[in-house]
Each structure stands twice: as structure tokens, then as C-alpha cells.
Design an enzyme around this catalytic site. Sequence first.
Site, short mmCIF file in Angstrom:
data_model
loop_
_atom_site.label_atom_id
_atom_site.label_comp_id
_atom_site.label_asym_id
_atom_site.label_seq_id
_atom_site.Cartn_x
_atom_site.Cartn_y
_atom_site.Cartn_z
N CYS A 20 0.89 -1.16 0.00
CA CYS A 20 0.00 0.00 0.00
C CYS A 20 0.92 1.20 0.00
O CYS A 20 1.48 1.56 1.03
CB CYS A 20 -0.90 -0.01 1.23
SG CYS A 20 -1.81 1.55 1.43
N CYS A 53 -0.71 4.35 2.25
CA CYS A 53 -0.82 4.34 3.71
C CYS A 53 -0.32 2.98 4.18
O CYS A 53 0.87 2.70 4.04
CB CYS A 53 -2.22 4.69 4.22
SG CYS A 53 -3.62 3.84 3.47
N SER A 54 -1.16 2.14 4.72
CA SER A 54 -0.67 0.84 5.14
C SER A 54 -1.79 -0.20 5.07
O SER A 54 -1.90 -1.06 5.93
CB SER A 54 -0.11 0.91 6.56
OG SER A 54 -1.13 1.33 7.45
N CYS A 55 -2.63 -0.10 4.03
CA CYS A 55 -3.74 -1.04 3.87
C CYS A 55 -3.21 -2.48 3.86
O CYS A 55 -2.22 -2.78 3.18
CB CYS A 55 -4.48 -0.75 2.57
SG CYS A 55 -5.27 0.88 2.58
#
Lengths: 209, 209, 219, 219
Positions: free
Chosen positions: A111, A114-116
Amino acid sequence: MAHDHHDHDDDHPDNELDPVTARVRALETILVGKGLVDPAAIDAIVEAYETKIGPRNGAHVVATAWTDPGFAAWLKTDATAAIASLGYTGRQGEHMRAVFNTEGEHNLVVCTLCSCYPWSVLGLPPVWYKSPPYRSRAVIDPRSVLAEFGLGLPAYTSIRVWDSTAELRYLVIPQRPAGTEDLDAEALAALVTRDSMIGAGLARAPGKA
Amino acid sequence: MAHDHHDHDDDHPDNELDPVTARVRALETILVGKGLVDPAAIDAIVEAYETKIGPRNGAHVVATAWTDPGFAAWLKTDATAAIASLGYTGRQGEHMRAVFNTEGEHNLVVCTLCSCYPWSVLGLPPVWYKSPPYRSRAVIDPRSVLAEFGLGLPAYTSIRVWDSTAELRYLVIPQRPAGTEDLDAEALAALVTRDSMIGAGLARAPGKA
Amino acid sequence: MNGPQDLGGQMGFGLVAPEVEEPVFHAAWEKRALGLTLCASALGKWTIDESRHARESLHPADYYASSYYEIWTKALEALLLRHGFITAADLAAQRAVDLVPGPSRILTADNVAAALARGGPCDRPMATSPRFAAGDRVRTRRTHPTGHTRLPRYARDCVGTIEAVHGGFVFPDTNAHGAGEAQEYVYTVVFTGEELWGEAANPGLTVSIDAWESYLVPA
Amino acid sequence: MNGPQDLGGQMGFGLVAPEVEEPVFHAAWEKRALGLTLCASALGKWTIDESRHARESLHPADYYASSYYEIWTKALEALLLRHGFITAADLAAQRAVDLVPGPSRILTADNVAAALARGGPCDRPMATSPRFAAGDRVRTRRTHPTGHTRLPRYARDCVGTIEAVHGGFVFPDTNAHGAGEAQEYVYTVVFTGEELWGEAANPGLTVSIDAWESYLVPA
């Protein structure tokens, strides 16, 4: 109650707190003091991700796919439903897609924005997954990134990177290791590492588990 | 000699130095100690940019262009030579280009990649010119940037931004203010601000100088 | 926004540092930061899109110097301030000194398991048909919005192929700013490495993004 | 490189803050940092391109948290270490503990005025004719080099017009890495705001860059 932090494992007198601990503790104190947050709910959330929601869920999905062709087919066409049938649903796994490694193509999930990450099957993401080195380089130079994980792919294996820019969450189904014909689903699940379900590794060979 | 810092205006006992002062002082101590740097050369460099090489050079160029059409024409076709004829040459001004504001077009200079700036005619760049807010926004939203300098251009004035990505250095020639017909070159130069030669302002109106 | 979060293809951050036998948390404060973030989002006053935008709105120097839970915590403070749950006086005092406007329905411990299992689906019914079908060639738009977007900069103005049509999803570019869910079809769009990165791309590389319909035009 | 220095079109850094009656220096250490940088470059062991690359190679968190003279100082340490003028032991001791390999011709105070007036011209003779002429339409390359480049990311893969041909200049992309001056023609290329930024561009905006010939292909 708002100052009841005796169950934290880094408890110190307030004047010894590092700045980030102090900042988070102050925020909790404020929100609990206002009746906006139940500290026991925080405990329950933490316990869930420490004990229930983690990569063993995903390993169960993978091992089921390896041993049940019908499940594998379902996983390919409707991963959300197939995974839910094993009991894994919810936050950051509402819309799942499973992508299958083959001899010719290796899948890697990132991702960049962000940090999906598929929490419902893999739990909370590791630090490296959320950090700028991985997020910046996985899309432009995945071969070097994989090499930093000790994974040297053959030149004939193409790499497919999935940037999780929307609400779909990706689970990589690694290839089933050779020599595992006699293993049952539980033994197979033990070969499935978290990194292999992100694409940053392969499933372990039997005997090394 | 290496520790001879008595002429610095922020001298303190070493244990009171802020970290960056200590870091720079250590580096100077090392280099002077090795005979690689002459501290008097540093003093001479600083004195040059504090007293000789600054925006009054550029103002002289602009005022000359306003009062001498032949010089203005030369400035348009070979700014390096025209500016050198007034005595301004050298570091970060080796390859000059002059760009002329008109009623219909306003010029603005930026260096998005570092802080390229025409030192020989404007001296050392101001902090804002080197800072991320200006470098990031001058190319994508110059109207808002100019507004932050108090400069609201008419809607009919188009904006031309020059990103100094190579070794050419740009000097904006602002429009000559109205009501300055009777002023000589020296009086005109006093109206030419540093910002007007970057494009972040206009020349001052007479009487406000 | 072309903010610090938009990392795809950026350089200079060093090597990836995988940690062997990494624990779920590295410090006790991380646990509280995670829990606070989830409990506060359960108050229901902001969306995941607004919270992502709050994180990417940190100053780049702050974003890059912060761990991810630090980013979350700083953004959470901003969200709580913006929505009136906390005040600067609360933060200065490090305790609740200002009253909250009204009662809130909060997440209690006994509801945590159900809330996590439920999640927050973002798919929405669509009244129209999708504009594109699998196999279509599309070009991503060249846009530089100042607000939230999920079209990364490296994948703008690039030609790719629609690989899958996913139905309607809440549109982050509006939803992050309280401008409605404005659902659109989402597509998986796949690009060659050469299309994204030029001739020096990794051999055999393809990269996909999931793109909302308005990010795309026919190629 | 797509490093922290490549700021055109990035967002989140806040407003421009002009300072009224700004002094030439804001602290005494800035004077020394400037002087050290110029004196060290006069040793002749690196080019301006290598020094720019040393600055942009700072970690982005460090770059964005540092003032420009701090960036210069940190890069100067890296350059001095790389070229053997100083050692980690010198830096740790904060004084000269390791000897320099050989004598150097250093910049002395009496030569400063002449050195500044001379500068370091980067134009070079060309044996070939320029590929493009004023008025030509060109497209910038879509490249993402890991090394130094002076083609900013916002202006890649964009169509513009050659406005001026400037003769040959040292090519930074090679020169920064000790791979030769490899001079090329430089052109001023002008783009419309819409071409760079899309439909929401400032009305009436045009932006130019100065581009080396190998950055360009015919449009």
C-alpha cells in the site's frame, strides 16, 4: 480510573515517560475522563490482535486452498465469501481478493499511500510493511526488495505488484511446496508464513517448519 | 589557530553551543587543523556576500535597463555579457538570462530541485527561496504564492514560472513604475527590491522608497 | 494531495528492514494508540477517508520522522480537536478539563469482538452501469488535487488495462472532506513496468492499482 | 533520483514565510558553513553536481527537518569523508586526528575575490548540431533514475515547446557520479499549466525548465 495504568507493562513514574508514551497516555486520560473511551475496550482490541486475529487465520485459508480444489476455486472468484466461510471477516478484510502465485508469476502486495493490509486474515501489519522503504520501492524495484527478504526469484518469473489503493485487501496464496503430498491441512498451515501471504517470501519447505 | 573563534559573534564556552554550531565549528576545526581551509578565506567570503555581492548589483542592472534602451536590448540577447559590463560576474552568475515583466506577463523564478539563484547580481538567496513551501508551490500554484507576498496580479496577467533546473540563472526585470520619468538611474535603483528581481514583488512606486 | 504519504517510486529511504520473529507490538504505548484510534473512530464522527487525510496532512518532516502509530496518534489528536471531542486546554493539561457537548455511544469491551468482525464495508449499490469492462484500455488522469485522493502520483497519466470491475465503492476524494460518499465503480487497472517507470523498469514487472471510475478516461 | 529535493508540486509544507528586512545570515554558524562549503569545493575534488547529489541523498526526514545551510553542512561532511579529507575519527574527536594523504592547494583569503568573480562556468563546446530548434514540440522522457538528474518529476512525460537553445553544458546525470562531463545541448522548454497539472491549473500559467537534450524526444 483515568489514571489507572497499573496493567501497562512499561509503567514508570510520570516524569520518566518517554515523550510518545506520555503523549498517548495523556490522550487516553483525556478521552477516558470524558467518557468517550472505555479502557477495557482498548484491552479487548489489543487482546484480539495479539491472540485471535493474526497470520494463522491466513495460513488456514491457504492450507484449505491447497487441499480443497473447490475452496480454491471459490477463493479465486469470491475471496470475501470463501474466507468468511472459515470464520474470518471484518475490519480491514471487508473486501478480499486472493491472488495465486504460479511458477511464472509471483505476487507482491503493498500500500504505497498508507498501510492497507488484510487484518482479518493477517492481523496487524509488520513495521516494514508500513515504512517508507517498502512502500516507496515495492512498486518500482520489487526485485531488489525481495532480495532484501532473501528471496531471489528466477529471471523467468514475472512479478505482479498489487498496490492496495482502494478498499480491496489482497491475500497472496503461495505455491504449495514440493514434497507435501502426505501432509494434512494443519501440517500444511504450519508451512505458511506471514511474509509468504504478502509475497515477501515463499511457503516453507517441509522439514524446515 | 584552529580554536581561534574569538571573532565569532555568538561565542560561548564549548559546552553551551547549540548542536549545529558545535557541528560546524568542529568541521572548521578539523579542516583548518589539516591545513585544508584558511579561516581568513571564510571571513573574506562572508564579507564579500555581506558587503559587495547583493541585490544592489541587480538593482543597478535593472535601473540601467530602464534608462538605456541599448543596454536593455543587450540584456535581452546576452544577459551574461551585458551584466558583466557593469562589473558583475562569477559564481552562480556564470550564465545569466534576464526576463522582462510586461503588463500581460509576470515572471517568477524558482529552483524546485535545490536553490539555484543568481548570486552575482542578487547575493545569497533568502531563506524562503530555499525552503520547501516556495520550491514546492511556485510551479503549481504561483498565484497563491504571490498572494502570500501581498502581490495580487490582475486576472489578465499571465504568469510565467522559470524553474532553474540547469546552470542558467534568471534575473527578473520588473516593470518601471509609473511617475518615474524624472528619476535618474541611481534614484530608480532604489526602487528595485530584491523580491521584484525574483518575481515575488514589483518595483516600489516613487515616494515610497 | 501530493503529500508525504504518496511514496510509490520515491527514493532515499534506505533498505527494507524485516524483523525476525517480529512481535505484534513493540511498546505498550503502541497498544494504547491502536485501541484509542479504533475506539475514537467508533464514535462515528469521521470516516476512514477523513482519518487517512488527517495522517497524510502531517508536515512531511514529521511524517517521515514518525513511526506509523505515531502518525496515527498525531492524526487522532487532530481529528478529536476538529470534531470538538477534545480541546487545546485538555491537551495542555493532559487531562479532561473541557466538557464534551453531549453524550456519545461508545465502544464497550463486550462489543469489541462483534465490531471487529463486522468491520466497515465500503461497497455501495450503483444505479448505473460501469463505463469500462475488463480488457478495456484506459488512461489515468493527470490531476494534482490538493485534497485527499487515492490515485498515486506514479500512476497518473499512464495507460493500462482494466483487469477487473469491482462494483461501487465510497469515493474517498469526496468522502474524506465531508462531501458525501458519491460512490463510483472501482476497477483493477494493470500497467506494465515500462509504462510506469520507463525503459529501466524491472523486467517482467506489472503493477496494478484499484482506481475509481472518475480517475480514468478511455485510452 | 526521486528524492526529497524534488519538490515541484509537492504539498503539505505550509505557507511561504517571507521575512521583512531579512539579514544575509541568521546565525554565525551559517557564515562558517557557507565559507567551509566554498573553501572545500575549491579543493577541486568534486563538482557542483556531486555536491547537489550529496545534499539530495540525505534521508528525506533529515532533509525536510534541516535548514538549507544544515543540509549543506551534512552533505559537506559526506563529501569530505568520501574523498578522504576527513575520517570518522576526526568527526568523533571534533579535531584533526588523521593525517591528510598529501598537500592540497587551498583557497587563501587573498584569492577569494578573484575566485568568486571567476565562478565555475559549465558551458562546453559542442562538436555536433543541436537536435531541436526553437518552436519544436518535444516530450520529456518518462524516467526515474536512481542517480542524480535535473529533470524534475513534475515535468516528466510532458509535451512542451522549445523556446531557446543554449549551447552545450556539462551533463549533471553523469558528472555527479564521476562519469564524465558528457556535455549536451540545453534547451528552455515551456509547458502550459494544464499540461503539467491538469485542468485545475492556475489560469494563464506557463512553466519552463532548462532541459538537457537527452531528456527530450520529439513530440
